[in-house]
Design a protein around this motif. Structure first.
Motif, short mmCIF file in Angstrom:
data_model
loop_
_atom_site.label_atom_id
_atom_site.label_comp_id
_atom_site.label_asym_id
_atom_site.label_seq_id
_atom_site.Cartn_x
_atom_site.Cartn_y
_atom_site.Cartn_z
N PRO A 57 31.72 49.09 39.14
CA PRO A 57 31.02 49.40 40.40
C PRO A 57 30.73 48.18 41.27
O PRO A 57 30.57 48.32 42.49
CB PRO A 57 29.71 50.06 39.93
CG PRO A 57 29.54 49.61 38.51
CD PRO A 57 30.92 49.47 37.96
N ASP A 58 30.65 46.98 40.67
CA ASP A 58 30.37 45.78 41.47
C ASP A 58 31.51 45.42 42.40
O ASP A 58 31.34 44.61 43.32
CB ASP A 58 30.07 44.59 40.56
CG ASP A 58 28.69 44.68 39.92
OD1 ASP A 58 27.87 45.48 40.41
OD2 ASP A 58 28.43 43.96 38.94
N CYS A 59 32.69 45.99 42.16
CA CYS A 59 33.85 45.69 43.00
C CYS A 59 33.56 46.01 44.45
O CYS A 59 33.87 45.22 45.35
CB CYS A 59 35.06 46.47 42.50
SG CYS A 59 36.53 46.29 43.53
N VAL A 60 32.95 47.15 44.70
CA VAL A 60 32.67 47.58 46.07
C VAL A 60 31.70 46.61 46.74
O VAL A 60 31.88 46.23 47.91
CB VAL A 60 32.09 49.01 46.09
CG1 VAL A 60 31.66 49.40 47.50
CG2 VAL A 60 33.11 49.99 45.55
N TYR A 61 30.67 46.17 45.99
CA TYR A 61 29.69 45.24 46.57
C TYR A 61 30.33 43.92 46.95
O TYR A 61 30.09 43.39 48.04
CB TYR A 61 28.56 45.00 45.56
CG TYR A 61 27.68 43.83 45.91
CD1 TYR A 61 26.74 43.93 46.94
CD2 TYR A 61 27.81 42.61 45.26
CE1 TYR A 61 25.95 42.85 47.28
CE2 TYR A 61 27.02 41.52 45.60
CZ TYR A 61 26.09 41.65 46.61
OH TYR A 61 25.32 40.57 46.96
N VAL A 62 31.16 43.36 46.07
CA VAL A 62 31.79 42.06 46.34
C VAL A 62 32.75 42.17 47.52
O VAL A 62 32.81 41.28 48.38
CB VAL A 62 32.52 41.53 45.09
CG1 VAL A 62 33.26 40.23 45.41
CG2 VAL A 62 31.52 41.29 43.96
N LEU A 63 33.49 43.27 47.59
CA LEU A 63 34.41 43.46 48.72
C LEU A 63 33.62 43.59 50.02
O LEU A 63 33.98 42.99 51.04
CB LEU A 63 35.27 44.70 48.49
CG LEU A 63 36.24 45.06 49.61
CD1 LEU A 63 37.21 43.91 49.89
CD2 LEU A 63 37.01 46.33 49.27
N GLU A 64 32.53 44.34 50.00
CA GLU A 64 31.71 44.49 51.19
C GLU A 64 31.10 43.16 51.61
O GLU A 64 30.98 42.88 52.81
CB GLU A 64 30.60 45.51 50.94
CG GLU A 64 31.10 46.95 50.88
CD GLU A 64 29.98 47.93 50.60
OE1 GLU A 64 28.86 47.48 50.23
OE2 GLU A 64 30.22 49.15 50.74
N ARG A 65 30.74 42.33 50.64
CA ARG A 65 30.18 41.01 50.96
C ARG A 65 31.21 40.15 51.68
O ARG A 65 30.90 39.48 52.66
CB ARG A 65 29.70 40.34 49.68
CG ARG A 65 29.18 38.93 49.90
CD ARG A 65 28.63 38.35 48.61
NE ARG A 65 28.47 36.90 48.73
CZ ARG A 65 27.99 36.12 47.76
NH1 ARG A 65 27.61 36.65 46.62
NH2 ARG A 65 27.87 34.83 47.94
N ALA A 66 32.46 40.17 51.21
CA ALA A 66 33.53 39.41 51.86
C ALA A 66 33.76 39.93 53.28
O ALA A 66 33.92 39.16 54.23
CB ALA A 66 34.81 39.49 51.03
N GLN A 67 33.79 41.25 53.42
CA GLN A 67 34.00 41.84 54.74
C GLN A 67 32.84 41.51 55.68
O GLN A 67 33.05 41.25 56.87
CB GLN A 67 34.16 43.35 54.60
CG GLN A 67 35.45 43.75 53.90
CD GLN A 67 35.52 45.23 53.56
OE1 GLN A 67 34.48 45.87 53.36
NE2 GLN A 67 36.72 45.77 53.46
#
Length: 289
Positions: free
Chosen positions: A51-61
Motif C-alpha cells: 500500500p505504501d507504493c501509492v503514497y510514494v508515487l503521490e509524493r513524487a508527483q
C-alpha cells in the motif's frame, strides 16, 4: 535494479542521454544527464511494494507538480513530468528531470561557522523561495540543510519539496507532520497544524545553525522530549552566541524563531518585504545575486 536497466528506461521514457550516477539517498537515486544537450539531473525514486507504493508515487508527483508551478531563480526548476518505470524482478520507480545546479548542498557547508554576509544571503534568498511557495498556498515542511543548495556564485536555491502540502487541497492537521529532526517547528509536534509560518521557523533554524554551529532546540534523546522542548522552550537569542551580529540580522533571526507563530513573519512574502526595508546588512545586492 541494474544501472543499464535504469539508463535504458530513462533514455526511452525521458529522452535523456549521457547518464551517470551522482548520488543516492534512501530510495532516491540521482543521475547526471543531458536533456536536449543541456546538463540536467534525472531523479529516480523506487516504489515499495504494498500500500505504501501509492503514497510514494503521490509524493513524487506532488514534488514535480509544485516545482512546475513555480518560476523563481531561488527554486530548482523541473524539466519533465513524472514517469513510471518498470524493471526486472517486479521493481517499479518514478522518475523525472530537473535542472542541474552547481555548488553544494548546505549540509556540506556547515563544517565552519558562516560570516554575517553569507547568512544574510541565505535568509534573503530562501525567503524569496518560500515566498514563491507560500504565494501558491504551499508549505515546504522540510526546510533542512539537505534541501538548500549554495551555488558557486554565492546564491541559494531551495529544492526537494517532496513533503510539501497545498493548504487549499489538503488538511495539514494530523498525528504526524514530517520533517527533519532538529529542523522542525513547534507546529510539527503530533497533532500540530503546519502552516507557512512553520517554514519561517525552519529558516531561522538554518540561520542560527550556520552562525553558531548548533541547533537552537536540541533534538537529541527520546522524540517525546524533543517535541516537549519545541512546544515549551524558547529558542536562545542569537546575540547570546554572536555578540557583534548586526542588529537587523539578529532581529530577523530572533523573530523567525519565536515559539508563538503569530510573533514570527507569517510567511515568506512578509519576510521578503521586511528584508527589502532593511538598509544595514540586508542590502539590495543580496537579493540580486
Amino acid at each position: 535494479m541494474r544501472l543499464d536497466e535504469v539508463t535504458s528506461a530513462l533514455e526511452a521514457s525521458l529522452s535523456v542521454t549521457d547518464l551517470e550516477p551522482m548520488a543516492q539517498g534512501g530510495q532516491k537515486h540521482v543521475l547526471g544527464c543531458k536533456l536536449e544537450g543541456v546538463p540536467a539531473v534525472a531523479k529516480v525514486v523506487l516504489l515499495p511494494t504494498g500500500p505504501d507504493c501509492v503514497y510514494v508515487l503521490e509524493r513524487a508527483q506532488r514534488e514535480v507538480e509544485v516545482l512546475a508551478a513555480i518560476d523563481s531563480p531561488r527554486v530548482v526548476r523541473v524539466l519533465s513530468e513524472v514517469v513510471e518505470l518498470d524493471f526486472s524482478g517486479g521493481i517499479q520507480a518514478a522518475a523525472w528531470v530537473e535542472e542541474r545546479l552547481d555548488g553544494r548542498d548546505m549540509r556540506e557547508n556547515l563544517d565552519q561557522l558562516w560570516n554575517y554576509d553569507r547568512c544574510a544571503r541565505l535568509i534573503a534568498h530562501v525567503g524569496e523561495a518560500l515566498a514563491a511557495f507560500h504565494e501558491l498556498e504551499v508549505v515546504h515542511r522540510d526546510l533542512s540543510p539537505a534541501n538548500v543548495r549554495e551555488l558557486s556564485d554565492g546564491s541559494f536555491v531551495l529544492m526537494d519539496p517532496g513533503l510539501a502540502r497545498h493548504l487549499a487541497k489538503t488538511a495539514l492537521t494530523g498525528v504526524f507532520q514530517p520533517g527533519t529532526a532538529g529542523h522542525r517547528s513547534p507546529e510539527h509536534i503530533p497533532g500540530g497544524d503546519v502552516q507557512p509560518v512553520s517554514d519561517i521557523f525552519a529558516l531561522g533554524i538554518l540561520a542560527y545553525r550556520a552562525l553558531t554551529g548548533v541547533l537552537p532546540i536540541d533534538p537529541s534523546g527520546p522524540e517525546d522530549n524533543y517535541y516537549r522542548r519545541l512546544r515549551d522552550y524558547d529558542a536562545p537569542l542569537i546575540e547570546a552566541s554572536c555578540a557583534d551580529i548586526p542588529a537587523s540580522l539578529s532581529a530577523t533571526i530572533n523573530r523567525c524563531l519565536k515559539r508563538q507563530p503569530a510573533r514570527r513573519y507569517l510567511d515568506g512574502l512578509e519576510l521578503v518585504e521586511e528584508i527589502e526595508k532593511c538598509g544595514e546588512i540586508f542590502g539590495p545586492h543580496f537579493m540580486n545575486v
